[in-house]
Design a protein around this motif. Structure first.
Motif, PDB file in Angstrom:
ATOM      1  N   MET A  18       0.835  -1.214   0.000  1.00 28.69           N
ATOM      2  CA  MET A  18       0.000   0.000   0.000  1.00 28.69           C
ATOM      3  C   MET A  18       0.863   1.254   0.000  1.00 28.69           C
ATOM      4  O   MET A  18       0.574   2.211  -0.703  1.00 28.69           O
ATOM      5  CB  MET A  18      -0.926   0.011   1.217  1.00 28.69           C
ATOM      6  CG  MET A  18      -2.071  -0.962   1.140  1.00 28.69           C
ATOM      7  SD  MET A  18      -3.050  -1.006   2.655  1.00 28.69           S
ATOM      8  CE  MET A  18      -3.584   0.684   2.790  1.00 28.69           C
ATOM      9  N   LEU A  23      -1.148   4.346  -1.743  1.00 30.86           N
ATOM     10  CA  LEU A  23      -2.455   4.326  -1.090  1.00 30.86           C
ATOM     11  C   LEU A  23      -2.424   4.988   0.281  1.00 30.86           C
ATOM     12  O   LEU A  23      -3.439   5.526   0.729  1.00 30.86           O
ATOM     13  CB  LEU A  23      -2.967   2.888  -0.972  1.00 30.86           C
ATOM     14  CG  LEU A  23      -3.313   2.207  -2.290  1.00 30.86           C
ATOM     15  CD1 LEU A  23      -3.702   0.760  -2.059  1.00 30.86           C
ATOM     16  CD2 LEU A  23      -4.417   2.950  -3.010  1.00 30.86           C
ATOM     17  N   ASN A  24      -1.279   4.967   0.947  1.00 28.76           N
ATOM     18  CA  ASN A  24      -1.179   5.626   2.245  1.00 28.76           C
ATOM     19  C   ASN A  24      -1.420   7.128   2.118  1.00 28.76           C
ATOM     20  O   ASN A  24      -2.032   7.732   2.988  1.00 28.76           O
ATOM     21  CB  ASN A  24       0.189   5.359   2.883  1.00 28.76           C
ATOM     22  CG  ASN A  24       0.315   3.951   3.398  1.00 28.76           C
ATOM     23  OD1 ASN A  24      -0.629   3.170   3.333  1.00 28.76           O
ATOM     24  ND2 ASN A  24       1.477   3.622   3.908  1.00 28.76           N
ATOM     25  N   ALA A  54      -2.148   4.920   8.137  1.00 27.60           N
ATOM     26  CA  ALA A  54      -1.973   3.485   7.911  1.00 27.60           C
ATOM     27  C   ALA A  54      -2.145   2.721   9.219  1.00 27.60           C
ATOM     28  O   ALA A  54      -2.762   1.647   9.247  1.00 27.60           O
ATOM     29  CB  ALA A  54      -0.607   3.210   7.298  1.00 27.60           C
TER      30      ALA A  54
END
Length: 150
Positions: A18, A23-24, A54
């Motif tokens: 991620m 995505l973080n 996260a």
């Protein structure tokens, strides 16, 4: 221990993927209004916001063991803005949040107990985890206020 190790390795790897996929950063933007108020260093250092986001997301999924490395990394970055050798108030808040952890899906509990209906406990998990985080954060803010008066 061995049965949990596989899950921890899997979800730690997913967290790393991620992070590499960006995505973080997306999660951090979505959680920024809350994270920014609780952790002012996240506004100074976007990486702190990503790591805290996260950490929160892993805890929401009930992956406390996978959230811990992200919490440690976030605390290390927060220490840049604190007095040397001293835990800042926001570092303490992160530790409280990570320890109390709001969980939407208690993944480790559901996987580890071998119950026929492991998700029957969801309402109790939601209420207790929300209460524990709320009480923990209120206590952290209270202690912060008291320590400013000393």
């Amino acid at each position: 221990t061995l049965s949990m190790a596989g899950a921890v390795c899997l979800w730690s790897g997913v967290g790393r993927v991620m992070e590499c996929a960006g995505l973080n950063r997306i999660l951090a933007r979505g959680l920024e209004p809350v994270i920014g108020r609780l952790f002012p260093s996240a506004r100074k250092d976007p990486k702190v916001g990503e790591l805290v986001s996260a950490n929160v997301c892993a805890n929401l999924l009930g992956l406390g063991n996978a959230a811990t490395p992200m919490g440690i990394a976030a605390t290390q970055r927060m220490s840049r803005y604190a007095k040397p050798g001293e835990a800042s108030h926001e570092m303490c808040r992160l530790i409280v949040m990570n320890t109390a952890s709001i969980q939407l899906i208690p993944t480790n509990v559901a996987a580890g107990l071998g119950s026929a209906a492991p998700f029957d406990i969801l309402p109790a998990v939601w209420v207790t985890s929300l209460c524990s985080v709320t009480v923990g954060l209120l206590a952290a803010f209270l202690f912060q206020r008291v320590s400013k008066n000393d």
